[in-house]
Design an enzyme around this catalytic site. Structure first.
Site, PDB file in Angstrom:
ATOM      1  N   ARG A   1      48.306  43.254  37.128  1.00  0.00           N
ATOM      2  CA  ARG A   1      48.925  42.176  37.918  1.00  0.00           C
ATOM      3  C   ARG A   1      50.080  41.530  37.149  1.00  0.00           C
ATOM      4  NH1 ARG A   1      46.811  36.508  39.025  1.00  0.00           N
ATOM      5  NH2 ARG A   1      47.917  35.846  40.910  1.00  0.00           N
TER       6      ARG A   1
ATOM      7  N   HIS B   1      53.889  41.179  38.486  1.00  0.00           N
ATOM      8  CA  HIS B   1      54.536  39.870  38.602  1.00  0.00           C
ATOM      9  C   HIS B   1      55.760  39.771  37.700  1.00  0.00           C
ATOM     10  CE1 HIS B   1      51.345  37.262  40.765  1.00  0.00           C
ATOM     11  NE2 HIS B   1      51.240  38.518  41.135  1.00  0.00           N
TER      12      HIS B   1
ATOM     13  N   GLY C   1      63.232  41.635  37.254  1.00  0.00           N
ATOM     14  CA  GLY C   1      63.013  42.971  36.737  1.00  0.00           C
ATOM     15  C   GLY C   1      62.000  42.976  35.610  1.00  0.00           C
TER      16      GLY C   1
ATOM     17  N   GLU D   1      57.815  31.164  33.976  1.00  0.00           N
ATOM     18  CA  GLU D   1      57.165  31.897  35.070  1.00  0.00           C
ATOM     19  C   GLU D   1      55.652  31.822  35.007  1.00  0.00           C
ATOM     20  OE1 GLU D   1      58.514  35.968  35.366  1.00  0.00           O
ATOM     21  OE2 GLU D   1      60.579  35.363  34.929  1.00  0.00           O
TER      22      GLU D   1
ATOM     23  N   ASN E   1      51.325  32.352  39.267  1.00  0.00           N
ATOM     24  CA  ASN E   1      50.984  32.977  37.987  1.00  0.00           C
ATOM     25  C   ASN E   1      49.974  32.211  37.150  1.00  0.00           C
ATOM     26  OD1 ASN E   1      52.692  35.121  38.464  1.00  0.00           O
ATOM     27  ND2 ASN E   1      54.411  34.270  37.307  1.00  0.00           N
TER      28      ASN E   1
ATOM     29  N   HIS F   1      44.987  46.534  44.201  1.00  0.00           N
ATOM     30  CA  HIS F   1      43.924  45.573  44.495  1.00  0.00           C
ATOM     31  C   HIS F   1      42.538  46.211  44.417  1.00  0.00           C
ATOM     32  CE1 HIS F   1      46.576  42.442  46.799  1.00  0.00           C
ATOM     33  NE2 HIS F   1      46.814  42.487  45.497  1.00  0.00           N
TER      34      HIS F   1
ATOM     35  N   ASP G   1      37.715  44.594  45.833  1.00  0.00           N
ATOM     36  CA  ASP G   1      36.990  45.597  46.614  1.00  0.00           C
ATOM     37  C   ASP G   1      35.603  45.751  46.016  1.00  0.00           C
ATOM     38  OD1 ASP G   1      36.972  47.526  44.566  1.00  0.00           O
ATOM     39  OD2 ASP G   1      38.497  48.791  45.476  1.00  0.00           O
TER      40      ASP G   1
ATOM     41  N   THR H   1      34.303  47.976  44.209  1.00  0.00           N
ATOM     42  CA  THR H   1      34.262  48.561  42.866  1.00  0.00           C
ATOM     43  C   THR H   1      35.403  47.959  42.049  1.00  0.00           C
ATOM     44  OG1 THR H   1      35.613  50.442  43.594  1.00  0.00           O
ATOM     45  CG2 THR H   1      33.215  50.705  43.684  1.00  0.00           C
TER      46      THR H   1
ATOM     47  N   ASP I   1      39.989  53.225  41.957  1.00  0.00           N
ATOM     48  CA  ASP I   1      39.677  54.302  42.889  1.00  0.00           C
ATOM     49  C   ASP I   1      40.302  53.973  44.240  1.00  0.00           C
ATOM     50  OD1 ASP I   1      38.023  52.316  43.994  1.00  0.00           O
ATOM     51  OD2 ASP I   1      36.223  53.073  42.984  1.00  0.00           O
TER      52      ASP I   1
END
Length: 327
Positions: free
Chosen positions: A61, A65, A71, A87, A93, A190, A248, A250, A255
């Protein structure tokens, strides 16, 4: 089967992908000046992940971000100063973590080859390792990114949020030269991580009258049983800061479960659900739900495209602050 698939995906090479990742990036930049760079970063990530299962999601993540603001220039790593809020302290964040992993890798490399390896390259390598060590694909990371000297919390407002619509997501990705396919593929990140109640509570408790938005105002796109489990995790007026849900089922393994859950009405965030609101993105969701191998290959390519976004202009000695040799 899983081991064989991982072995296949780990052979993905940049030159075989037909990608343009920027003229400044190279596959062998540190071959003579700092040949141990990959080993040092991998060791730092592996050590941290052994102690904290949330590190992998944090690093992935963080890289995302970083690249989506100015960039891939490691501006997300800079600390705020007395008169500038950086940031990392911007609203999207404040929940970022695992900065110490990059710090540890940087300290090792500064001791071995001072002033050579940028913080932006370390973060790109660490994100790759976080995915690979979680059971996902690996890829060869071109290096040569430079570190930025500007980091402004105000610019994090451009990051797509957990309630973003499809059009908002598409605009954010296209503005950075990334495709609608990249949007679906990178959203698959995610599969790792955790979301606090505040990111999705409006989907399970809304201000709508009962019957207008499903059961008790529930987002009708959610599976009722999934919504019920989220309500138990995040009851009304919840004040527990650590409460929430895995992204999710897992959430510590990389996966394709994310896509399969999305199809089953078990996508956690409104921005996840948004991928099912357009025929093109819905088709990609179906493809990656059916084939983990296809997802892994696409993820490696999309990470390379994102990682090639323009960066900064120096190699920081300390990832948390700019060098003092420039005005």
């Amino acid at each position: 089967m899983a081991a064989a698939l991982a072995a296949v995906v780990r052979t993905v090479m940049v030159l075989g992908l037909g990608l343009s990742v920027g003229e400044a990036l190279s596959l062998d930049l540190y071959e003579e000046t700092c040949p141990q760079v990959e080993a040092a970063v991998t060791a730092a990530v592996r050590q941290a992940m052994a102690k904290d299962s949330t590190v992998a999601a944090g690093l992935l993540r963080m890289h995302f971000h970083d690249c989506f603001v100015r960039g891939c220039d490691a501006s997300v790593l800079l600390d705020s100063t007395g008169n500038v809020t950086a940031e990392k302290d911007g609203p999207p964040n404040v929940s970022l973590h695992a900065f110490y992993v990059v710090d540890n890798a940087k300290a090792t490399l500064e001791a071995q080859c001072p002033g050579v390896v940028s913080c932006a390259d370390i973060l790109a390598l660490a994100a790759r390792d976080a995915v690979a060590l979680s059971g996902g694909p690996s890829w060869v990371v071109p290096v040569g990114r430079r570190d930025g000297r500007v980091s402004l919390a105000s610019e994090t407002a451009t990051l797509p949020g957990p309630r973003a619509s499809f059009e908002q997501l598409k605009q954010a990705f296209h503005a950075r030269g990334l495709s609608t396919k990249d949007l679906v593929v990178l959203s698959g990140g995610h599969t790792l991580g955790f979301a606090h109640c505040s990111s999705f509570q409006d989907r399970i408790f809304s201000s709508l009258e009962e019957g207008q938005g499903g059961i008790m105002g529930m987002d009708p796109s959610l599976s009722p049983s999934f919504a019920a489990s989220l309500r138990r995790a995040c009851p009304p007026n919840n004040t527990a800061r650590a409460a929430g849900s895995g992204l999710d089922a897992t959430s510590a393994a990389f996966d394709n479960t994310y896509y399969r859950m999305l199809q089953a009405g078990r996508g956690l965030l409104a921005s996840d659900e948004a991928l099912l609101t357009h025929p093109k993105t819905r088709a990609f969701v179906a493809l990656y739900a059916a084939s983990q191998e296809a997802f892994f290959r696409a993820f490696a390519k999309s990470m390379l495209r994102m990682g090639g976004l323009n960066g900064g202009d120096e190699v920081r000695a300390n990832c948390r602050r700019v060098n003092n040799n420039k005005p």
